[in-house]
Design a protein around this motif. Sequence first.
Motif, short mmCIF file in Angstrom:
data_model
loop_
_atom_site.label_atom_id
_atom_site.label_comp_id
_atom_site.label_asym_id
_atom_site.label_seq_id
_atom_site.Cartn_x
_atom_site.Cartn_y
_atom_site.Cartn_z
N VAL A 1 0.71 4.07 -2.96
CA VAL A 1 0.34 5.45 -2.69
C VAL A 1 1.44 6.39 -3.18
CG1 VAL A 1 -0.08 7.16 -0.87
CG2 VAL A 1 -1.17 4.91 -0.75
N ASP A 2 2.69 5.99 -2.92
CA ASP A 2 3.82 6.81 -3.35
C ASP A 2 3.86 6.97 -4.87
OD1 ASP A 2 6.39 8.19 -2.71
OD2 ASP A 2 7.24 6.54 -3.88
N LYS A 3 3.44 5.91 -5.58
CA LYS A 3 3.44 5.94 -7.05
C LYS A 3 2.12 6.49 -7.61
CE LYS A 3 6.63 2.00 -7.53
NZ LYS A 3 7.63 2.64 -8.42
N GLN A 4 1.21 6.84 -6.71
CA GLN A 4 -0.08 7.43 -7.08
C GLN A 4 -0.96 6.48 -7.89
OE1 GLN A 4 1.10 11.21 -8.93
NE2 GLN A 4 0.87 12.24 -6.94
N TYR A 5 -0.96 5.21 -7.49
CA TYR A 5 -1.87 4.24 -8.10
C TYR A 5 -3.15 4.19 -7.28
CZ TYR A 5 2.17 2.60 -10.77
OH TYR A 5 3.25 2.52 -11.61
N ASP A 6 -4.23 3.81 -7.94
CA ASP A 6 -5.52 3.70 -7.26
C ASP A 6 -5.73 2.32 -6.64
OD1 ASP A 6 -6.82 6.35 -8.14
OD2 ASP A 6 -6.17 5.47 -10.05
N TYR A 7 -5.19 1.29 -7.31
CA TYR A 7 -5.29 -0.08 -6.83
C TYR A 7 -3.90 -0.71 -6.82
CZ TYR A 7 -10.11 0.54 -8.65
OH TYR A 7 -11.36 1.01 -8.94
N SER B 1 -4.14 7.03 0.53
CA SER B 1 -4.62 5.67 0.74
C SER B 1 -4.79 4.99 -0.61
CB SER B 1 -5.96 5.67 1.50
OG SER B 1 -6.97 6.26 0.71
N VAL B 2 -4.92 3.69 -0.59
CA VAL B 2 -5.06 2.92 -1.82
C VAL B 2 -5.93 1.70 -1.53
CG1 VAL B 2 -3.04 1.44 -1.39
CG2 VAL B 2 -3.74 1.91 -3.75
N LEU B 3 -6.60 1.20 -2.55
CA LEU B 3 -7.38 -0.03 -2.39
C LEU B 3 -6.44 -1.20 -2.65
CD1 LEU B 3 -10.21 -1.16 -1.78
CD2 LEU B 3 -10.56 -1.33 -4.26
N TYR B 4 -6.17 -1.97 -1.60
CA TYR B 4 -5.31 -3.14 -1.70
C TYR B 4 -6.16 -4.37 -1.98
CZ TYR B 4 -2.75 -7.24 -0.02
OH TYR B 4 -2.19 -8.49 0.09
N LEU B 5 -5.73 -5.18 -2.95
CA LEU B 5 -6.46 -6.41 -3.29
C LEU B 5 -5.48 -7.57 -3.39
CD1 LEU B 5 -7.50 -3.95 -5.51
CD2 LEU B 5 -9.43 -5.52 -5.53
N ASN B 6 -5.93 -8.74 -2.95
CA ASN B 6 -5.14 -9.96 -3.10
C ASN B 6 -6.06 -11.08 -3.58
OD1 ASN B 6 -3.59 -12.49 -2.40
ND2 ASN B 6 -2.14 -10.97 -1.64
N ILE C 1 -9.67 -7.56 0.14
CA ILE C 1 -9.96 -6.27 -0.49
C ILE C 1 -10.20 -5.28 0.63
CG2 ILE C 1 -11.49 -4.90 -1.95
CD1 ILE C 1 -12.27 -7.35 -3.47
N ARG C 2 -9.32 -4.29 0.75
CA ARG C 2 -9.55 -3.27 1.78
C ARG C 2 -8.74 -2.01 1.49
NH1 ARG C 2 -5.90 -3.16 6.39
NH2 ARG C 2 -4.20 -4.67 6.15
N GLU C 3 -9.29 -0.91 1.91
CA GLU C 3 -8.60 0.37 1.77
C GLU C 3 -7.53 0.46 2.86
OE1 GLU C 3 -8.41 4.01 -0.45
OE2 GLU C 3 -9.87 2.39 -0.66
N ILE C 4 -6.31 0.81 2.45
CA ILE C 4 -5.21 0.92 3.41
C ILE C 4 -4.62 2.31 3.34
CG2 ILE C 4 -2.93 0.05 4.09
CD1 ILE C 4 -3.65 -2.63 2.96
N ASN C 5 -4.51 2.92 4.50
CA ASN C 5 -3.88 4.24 4.58
C ASN C 5 -2.37 4.09 4.58
OD1 ASN C 5 -6.35 5.68 4.83
ND2 ASN C 5 -6.44 5.15 7.02
N SER C 6 -1.70 5.01 3.91
CA SER C 6 -0.25 4.97 3.88
C SER C 6 0.31 5.29 5.26
CB SER C 6 0.28 5.98 2.86
OG SER C 6 1.69 6.10 2.95
N SER C 7 1.38 4.60 5.63
CA SER C 7 2.03 4.86 6.92
C SER C 7 3.02 6.02 6.80
CB SER C 7 2.77 3.61 7.40
OG SER C 7 3.78 3.23 6.47
N GLU C 8 3.17 6.54 5.56
CA GLU C 8 4.18 7.57 5.31
C GLU C 8 3.57 8.93 5.00
OE1 GLU C 8 6.47 5.88 2.18
OE2 GLU C 8 7.37 4.34 3.45
N ASN C 9 2.32 8.95 4.48
CA ASN C 9 1.67 10.23 4.20
C ASN C 9 0.16 10.06 4.38
OD1 ASN C 9 0.56 9.17 1.66
ND2 ASN C 9 2.65 9.37 0.86
N ASN C 10 -0.61 11.04 3.90
CA ASN C 10 -2.05 11.03 4.12
C ASN C 10 -2.84 10.29 3.04
OD1 ASN C 10 -1.87 12.57 6.50
ND2 ASN C 10 -1.77 14.48 5.31
N ALA D 1 0.83 -1.21 0.00
CA ALA D 1 0.00 0.00 0.00
C ALA D 1 0.86 1.26 0.00
CB ALA D 1 -0.93 0.00 1.21
N ASP D 2 1.90 1.28 0.83
CA ASP D 2 2.78 2.45 0.91
C ASP D 2 3.42 2.76 -0.44
OD1 ASP D 2 2.22 2.81 3.58
OD2 ASP D 2 4.04 1.81 4.29
#
Length: 283
Positions: free
Chosen positions: A190-196, A218-223, A207-216, A186-187
């Motif tokens: 977010v840094d690369k500005q991807y949505d998923y 977030s991204v939708l993480y899927l496995n 499938i869950r939204e994860i907030n970045s631990s480095e900035n404000n 997720a981090d």
Amino acid sequence: MAKREVDIVVISDVHLGTYGCHAKELLKYLKSIRPKALVLNGDIIDIWQFSKSYWPESHMKVVRRILKFVTDGIPVYYLTGNHDEMLRKFTDFNMGTFQLLDKIVLNVDGKKAWIFHGDVFDVTMQHSKWLAKLGAVGYDTLILLNSLVNWVLTLIGRQKMSFSQKIKAKFKDAVKFINHFEQTAADLAVDKQYDYVICGHIHHAEIREINSSENNGSVLYLNSGDWVESLTALEYYQGGWKIFNYRAADFEVQTDADDDDVTDSEDLNARLDVKTLLEKFKQ
């Protein structure tokens, strides 16, 4: 059985060529859908544990079904994982609508989906590959033993159980590893500005939204999970993602024969000797 229309399907960790692979179930699933794009997100063929003595017809049928998508003009992206890492020497190979890649960024209704297997986050893979391979053999043995136990439980009318899932749930380090894996993915996304960000590798569908631990951000993480135990896939349809969970009862009316599969198996085998190819990859 009418085929379901799906925009994108992502599957990973099939491990064709191992005893734990649920190829028959996967084949039924693949026959039930008509995707606009198929992403094979790593560890589809288990080259680490590949053996000439074990390649059932059901495993070959999965390969044929995937090739049928290609011949039907459906884009199929094969992204390499750690168990099929030997294919990485052929990265960027393409044939018709089939592409072999290490990672890919797809435009999904105007949003960017960053897709890769995820073994790059595995410290064991990076520094002790022999230990990872030993663990893979042990895992496959555990799955084989689990299958035998579940066969007995089914005979006596008891509910099936999963050894590995119980082990993962019991040991805090396993849960910690999964959480760290998800947060790292997720981090970076977010840094690369991807949505998923879409991964496999850890055999844990999510499938869950994860907030970045480095900035404000977030991204939708899927496995996409796996086809060894959980039997799951990711599906994107009508603007939303969902986890597909295989249930045998949903496929009771489906037969092994498929009228629309016109691929001649003997001709296909003549052109694609999977066993010979895999032996070459291992050299």
